[in-house]
Design an enzyme around this catalytic site. Structure first.
Site, PDB file in Angstrom:
ATOM      1  N   GLY A  57       0.892  -1.062   0.142  1.00  0.00           N
ATOM      2  CA  GLY A  57       0.067  -0.047  -0.146  1.00  0.00           C
ATOM      3  C   GLY A  57       0.959   1.091   0.027  1.00  0.00           C
ATOM      4  CB  CYS A  84       5.431  -4.014   0.347  1.00  0.00           C
ATOM      5  SG  CYS A  84       6.568  -2.683   0.286  1.00  0.00           S
ATOM      6  CE1 TYR A  85       0.905   1.056   5.327  1.00  0.00           C
ATOM      7  CE2 TYR A  85      -0.478  -0.860   5.686  1.00  0.00           C
ATOM      8  CZ  TYR A  85      -0.141   0.514   6.231  1.00  0.00           C
ATOM      9  OH  TYR A  85      -0.898   0.893   7.064  1.00  0.00           O
ATOM     10  CG  HIS A 171       5.993  -5.883  -4.571  1.00  0.00           C
ATOM     11  ND1 HIS A 171       4.653  -5.524  -3.815  1.00  0.00           N
ATOM     12  CD2 HIS A 171       6.452  -4.783  -3.999  1.00  0.00           C
ATOM     13  CE1 HIS A 171       4.571  -4.474  -3.254  1.00  0.00           C
ATOM     14  NE2 HIS A 171       5.743  -4.187  -3.247  1.00  0.00           N
ATOM     15  CD  GLU A 173       2.615  -8.423  -5.404  1.00  0.00           C
ATOM     16  OE1 GLU A 173       3.684  -9.272  -4.515  1.00  0.00           O
ATOM     17  OE2 GLU A 173       2.503  -7.323  -4.971  1.00  0.00           O
ATOM     18  CG  ASP A 229     -16.988  -9.906 -20.969  1.00  0.00           C
ATOM     19  OD1 ASP A 229     -15.789 -10.933 -20.890  1.00  0.00           O
ATOM     20  OD2 ASP A 229     -16.714  -8.933 -20.544  1.00  0.00           O
ATOM     21  CE  LYS A 370     -12.505  -9.286 -21.780  1.00  0.00           C
ATOM     22  NZ  LYS A 370     -13.841  -8.699 -21.993  1.00  0.00           N
TER      23      LYS A 370
END
Ligand code: XMP
Length: 514
Positions: A57, A84-85, A171, A173, A229, A370
């Site tokens: 964050g 992190c945060y 991070h 990710e 979609d 998506k």
């Protein structure tokens, strides 16, 4: 097997990477959901998560308005990973000390392992990780061990000694963290003990069951546009309830060349959906007569679509549900989800069908991102040209025929646009292209063809790369391909004698011209 039984909760502290964490966790076969950081402990325990991840964050934990989660999560016995945060918050809660770094650590760093731990299985000294922080731990939280450090962070990975609470300064990710996926896999499979129940197949199986339970013998209606979609929603609901789903496909005459026929061939003839085709071409053209203003075009087209859809719904009789392709990002960006502090994002697709239709909503893709919708589409057997279809605006070609929309001008645009599709969209090597299309400009220019002077139309090409349509840049298409497209358009489309390439980025331009 219900993948919700292995739910990982991601508490969002405002990081730009929160959705990325969720996507990585899901890629690893584990279902997860994102919630605001201040979710109550009662709600959290009722959800029985198998693991909790605290995101990064933008704030500092010592800021006055620093976001804090309920400390009760640390007594649940559930494994927790702070990123992190998240790591800094864990440090503060467990009475360690966090302060400003002298040097902001941003970008690549190397980590070195201080202690063997299943969390770091498969990692070696010197592995590259991605840092993005200003604060760091100055004093370790009580009862924690450092299990790895980096050049600038003496505590890059920490662990609570007698429990499964971990924190990472970097991070895992983002893809620049070379073994980020391994770290997340270790956390999920070795620390949380998941089995990995989430897959396109399990999603389809569970959705089919849920749709049957919800709908029973009721009737469902769905507006099919041929986009990814609505195609996946329709196919999924059809798989669950067969002909109790009625799809309505309105051809507004503003679709790309052959598109209406392709939608009919696939959904009616090959997949045998109960599909109602409405030829609205003339009504739309009539409604657009002499309308030049793009916002007016949008409103006219939107309203007429709803009117026709309602007419068709009334013909069907009693309908209980309206199936819609709401996706997970729509859910987490909605105001009701984020609470009063949310910034409301206005985007083109909000609005839609009127509330007065009094049908319950069926939103079988609400849990998916998506890219997951595409994989589910593949699982359902939809062909690549549907799955990888580019975004296409609701008002269709009406906003790509600049100025007056007439049958003749639409025809010119459709022919030119279909050449762009053949040369770009249908080629696998250009799958990274976000959108590629033609625009008909309301200007005529001089040319020569044979011995004759011509005075004819100009086609512009818009080919862009983008991640999310919020920003975009013109695609550096090889000259020989641009050359081929231009030659083909001028030779094959009567009434065009010039082709230009749009080299503006968004911002300050937009992707569409109107
Ligand atoms: P712009 O032109 O704003 O477009 O850069 C961003 C994305 O939105 C699409 N777009 C629309 N989609 N109705 C839609 O459903 C619209 O009126 C509309 N206008 C633009 C555009 O194609 C791009 O993907």
């Amino acid at each position: 097997m219900d993948y919700h039984r292995e739910l990982v909760l991601i508490l969002d502290f405002g990081s730009q990477y929160t959705q990325l964490i969720a996507r990585k966790v899901r890629e690893l076969g584990v279902y997860c959901e994102i919630y605001p950081y201040n979710l109550s402990i009662d709600t959290i325990s009722a959800m029985k998560p198998i693991g909790i991840i605290l995101s990064g964050g933008p704030k500092s934990v010592f800021d006055e308005d620093a976001p804090k989660c309920d400390e009760g999560i640390f007594s649940l016995g559930t494994p927790i990973l702070g990123i992190c945060y998240g790591l800094q918050l864990i440090t503060q809660i467990f009475k360690g000390e966090v302060g400003k770094s002298k040097k902001r650590e941003y970008g690549k760093a190397h980590i070195y392992i201080d202690r063997e731990d299943p969390f770091l299985k498969g990692l070696s000294d010197g592995d590259v990780v991605w840092m993005s922080h200003q604060d760091r731990i100055y004093r370790m939280p009580e009862g924690f061990l450092s299990i790895a450090h980096s050049d600038n962070s003496p505590y890059a990975v920490i662990k609570k000694e007698d429990s499964n609470i971990y924190g990472v300064q970097f991070h895992p990710e983002v893809h620049h963290t070379k073994k980020g996926k391994e770290i997340l896999r270790n956390f999920l499979y070795d620390i949380c003990g998941v089995r990995g129940l989430f897959s396109p197949k399990s999603f389809v199986e569970l959705s089919v069951e849920k749709i049957r339970d919800t709908v029973g013998n009721g009737k469902v209606i769905c507006a099919l546009s041929g986009g990814v979609d609505s195609s996946v929603v329709a196919t999924l609901v059809h798989k669950a309830i067969g002909n109790n789903l009625c799809c309505v496909f309105v051809n507004n005459g503003l679709l790309r060349k052959n598109e209406a026929q392709e939608v009919l061939d696939l959904f009616k003839d090959r997949l045998h959906l109960n599909l109602k085709y409405v030829d609205g071409e003339e009504r739309f053209l009539k409604a657009l007569e002499n309308v030049k203003d793009p916002e007016k075009k949008r409103k006219i087209i939107g309203r007429l679509f709803i009117k026709i859809f309602e007419e068709e719904a009334n013909k069907i009789g009693k309908v209980d549900f309206l199936a819609q392709g709401t996706l997970y990002p729509d859910v987490i960006e909605s105001v009701s989800f984020k609470g009063p502090s949310a910034t409301i994002k206005s985007h083109h697709n909000v609005g839609g069908l009127p509330k007065k239709m009094k049908m319950k909503l069926l939103e079988p893709l609400r849990e998916l991102f998506k890219d997951e919708v595409r994989v589910v589409g593949k699982e359902l057997g939809l062909p690549d040209n549907v799955i990888y279809r580019q975004p296409f605006p609701g008002p269709g070609l009406a906003i790509r025929v600049i100025g007056d929309v007439t049958g003749e001008r639409l025809h010119i645009l459709k022919e030119a646009d279909s050449i762009v599709r053949e040369e770009i969209e249908r080629k696998e090597r250009f799958r990274h292209i976000w959108q590629s299309f033609a625009i008909l400009i309301p200007v005529k220019t001089v040319g020569v063809m044979g011995d004759e002077r011509t005075y004819a139309n100009v086609i512009a090409l818009r080919i862009v790369e983008s991640e999310d349509a919020m920003t975009a840049d013109w695609a550096r298409i090889p000259y020989d391909i641009l050359d081929r497209i231009a030659r083909r358009i001028i030779n094959e489309v009567p009434g065009v004698n010039r082709v230009v390439y749009d080299i503006s980025s968004k911002p300050p331009s937009t992707i569409e011209w109107e």
